[in-house]
Write a protein that holds these residues in place. Sequence first.
Motif, PDB file in Angstrom:
ATOM      1  N   SER A  30     -10.694 -11.908  14.781  1.00  0.00           N
ATOM      2  CA  SER A  30     -12.041 -11.334  14.678  1.00  0.00           C
ATOM      3  C   SER A  30     -12.069  -9.959  14.024  1.00  0.00           C
ATOM      4  O   SER A  30     -13.132  -9.472  13.644  1.00  0.00           O
ATOM      5  CB  SER A  30     -12.679 -11.233  16.075  1.00  0.00           C
ATOM      6  OG  SER A  30     -11.859 -10.471  16.948  1.00  0.00           O
ATOM      7  N   VAL A  31     -10.906  -9.318  13.899  1.00  0.00           N
ATOM      8  CA  VAL A  31     -10.825  -7.980  13.311  1.00  0.00           C
ATOM      9  C   VAL A  31      -9.926  -8.031  12.075  1.00  0.00           C
ATOM     10  O   VAL A  31      -8.785  -8.486  12.181  1.00  0.00           O
ATOM     11  CB  VAL A  31     -10.252  -6.963  14.325  1.00  0.00           C
ATOM     12  CG1 VAL A  31     -10.257  -5.559  13.724  1.00  0.00           C
ATOM     13  CG2 VAL A  31     -11.032  -7.001  15.621  1.00  0.00           C
ATOM     14  N   PRO A  32     -10.397  -7.578  10.909  1.00  0.00           N
ATOM     15  CA  PRO A  32      -9.535  -7.546   9.717  1.00  0.00           C
ATOM     16  C   PRO A  32      -8.284  -6.712   9.978  1.00  0.00           C
ATOM     17  O   PRO A  32      -8.345  -5.699  10.696  1.00  0.00           O
ATOM     18  CB  PRO A  32     -10.426  -6.901   8.648  1.00  0.00           C
ATOM     19  CG  PRO A  32     -11.819  -7.137   9.116  1.00  0.00           C
ATOM     20  CD  PRO A  32     -11.760  -7.119  10.616  1.00  0.00           C
ATOM     21  N   PRO A  33      -7.131  -7.108   9.415  1.00  0.00           N
ATOM     22  CA  PRO A  33      -5.870  -6.419   9.726  1.00  0.00           C
ATOM     23  C   PRO A  33      -5.888  -4.922   9.435  1.00  0.00           C
ATOM     24  O   PRO A  33      -5.370  -4.132  10.232  1.00  0.00           O
ATOM     25  CB  PRO A  33      -4.858  -7.145   8.830  1.00  0.00           C
ATOM     26  CG  PRO A  33      -5.455  -8.487   8.590  1.00  0.00           C
ATOM     27  CD  PRO A  33      -6.931  -8.281   8.552  1.00  0.00           C
ATOM     28  N   ILE A  34      -6.472  -4.512   8.306  1.00  0.00           N
ATOM     29  CA  ILE A  34      -6.484  -3.085   7.987  1.00  0.00           C
ATOM     30  C   ILE A  34      -7.371  -2.331   8.970  1.00  0.00           C
ATOM     31  O   ILE A  34      -7.017  -1.245   9.445  1.00  0.00           O
ATOM     32  CB  ILE A  34      -6.929  -2.856   6.535  1.00  0.00           C
ATOM     33  CG1 ILE A  34      -5.896  -3.452   5.562  1.00  0.00           C
ATOM     34  CG2 ILE A  34      -7.105  -1.361   6.260  1.00  0.00           C
ATOM     35  CD1 ILE A  34      -6.280  -3.325   4.098  1.00  0.00           C
ATOM     36  N   SER A  35      -8.523  -2.914   9.315  1.00  0.00           N
ATOM     37  CA  SER A  35      -9.391  -2.277  10.309  1.00  0.00           C
ATOM     38  C   SER A  35      -8.672  -2.141  11.651  1.00  0.00           C
ATOM     39  O   SER A  35      -8.752  -1.088  12.307  1.00  0.00           O
ATOM     40  CB  SER A  35     -10.672  -3.092  10.496  1.00  0.00           C
ATOM     41  OG  SER A  35     -11.524  -3.008   9.382  1.00  0.00           O
ATOM     42  N   LEU A 197      -3.824   4.316   5.547  1.00  0.00           N
ATOM     43  CA  LEU A 197      -4.675   3.285   6.130  1.00  0.00           C
ATOM     44  C   LEU A 197      -6.148   3.548   5.830  1.00  0.00           C
ATOM     45  O   LEU A 197      -6.929   2.612   5.629  1.00  0.00           O
ATOM     46  CB  LEU A 197      -4.471   3.219   7.644  1.00  0.00           C
ATOM     47  CG  LEU A 197      -3.171   2.581   8.132  1.00  0.00           C
ATOM     48  CD1 LEU A 197      -3.033   2.756   9.639  1.00  0.00           C
ATOM     49  CD2 LEU A 197      -3.121   1.108   7.767  1.00  0.00           C
ATOM     50  N   GLY A 198      -6.517   4.826   5.810  1.00  0.00           N
ATOM     51  CA  GLY A 198      -7.900   5.177   5.511  1.00  0.00           C
ATOM     52  C   GLY A 198      -8.331   4.717   4.132  1.00  0.00           C
ATOM     53  O   GLY A 198      -9.488   4.304   3.938  1.00  0.00           O
ATOM     54  N   LEU A 199      -7.402   4.747   3.182  1.00  0.00           N
ATOM     55  CA  LEU A 199      -7.720   4.240   1.840  1.00  0.00           C
ATOM     56  C   LEU A 199      -8.022   2.750   1.894  1.00  0.00           C
ATOM     57  O   LEU A 199      -8.968   2.270   1.262  1.00  0.00           O
ATOM     58  CB  LEU A 199      -6.556   4.522   0.888  1.00  0.00           C
ATOM     59  CG  LEU A 199      -6.197   5.994   0.662  1.00  0.00           C
ATOM     60  CD1 LEU A 199      -4.980   6.107  -0.250  1.00  0.00           C
ATOM     61  CD2 LEU A 199      -7.384   6.757   0.073  1.00  0.00           C
TER      62      LEU A 199
END
Length: 305
Positions: A30-35, A197-199
């Motif tokens: 349910s959550v994208p990996p980067i998020s 990660l912010g990018l």
Amino acid sequence: MSRRQAYLLLALAALFWAANPALGRFLVDSVPPISLSFWRWTGALIVMTPLALPALWKQRATLRQDWLAVLVLGFLSVAGFTTLVYVGLRYTTATNLSLLNATMPVMILIVARLLLGHAIGRQRLIGVAVCLAGVVLIVGQGSLATLLAVQVNPGDPIILAAMLCWAAYSVLLARMKPRLPMLPFQLAAFAAGWFFLGLGFAWEVAAGTAWWPTLDVGWVPLVSLVFLAVFPSVLAFLFWQKGIEATSPGTAGYFIYLVPVFGTLLAVVTLGERLYWYHFAGMVAIFAGIWLAQRAPRPATSRNG
């Protein structure tokens, strides 16, 4: 710090990491990996900042000298390893992850040989083989048919890339020898990885796929994120660094084999699963392999560095 204390810290790091695959597998649907990785390390920074920022500010001159080590180690551990694990978990199984996780100590020994000149030695190889046999027993449930039924999934190469990132991080941590004290260094490395990660998170925001930890998502994902931020992130990383400083990357690598042991015990405690003969046999083999490896002479270097 004594070697026994270092072993305890390494074992605790393995215990905290044992919960990460299950929680990660639960959240990545349910959550994208980067998020997921971005918010996990946002939480870790929130925890670490009040603890380490005053010391980091006092050490700002040293930070300017260690900037390359901070960037490289932060990228490999925070941005590289954790994100690749979460990406891979979307396309593979927990069984495959356990098997692939068993390659990490071997990778650490090989990278330590290449970068530090550490001799591997026959006894260490025997320890690896015995530990690996224990992992195979647990994952394969004592059945060759079950083991042969394991299929290669698209996420497996991604998981292997994650293992290589962690092996490189563990060895370079000893190679680069950052002069910053542990807490300020980890805060700086967390911040560096969080920047990368912010990018990626900004790209997810632009694409409209980003996930936000609001109250609307429910309390279970939020509590899971808090757990991931505190235990597998802050505490496990601090314990791992301290353990490597007191031993060596190769020695620390063997404690990765405790992850399936602790994962099995956690499943028994939290999910009511039963222990079978192959669990006990696998655990005995893993502990025996670690014991054999630790009786080997301390790593010698064949060249300076």
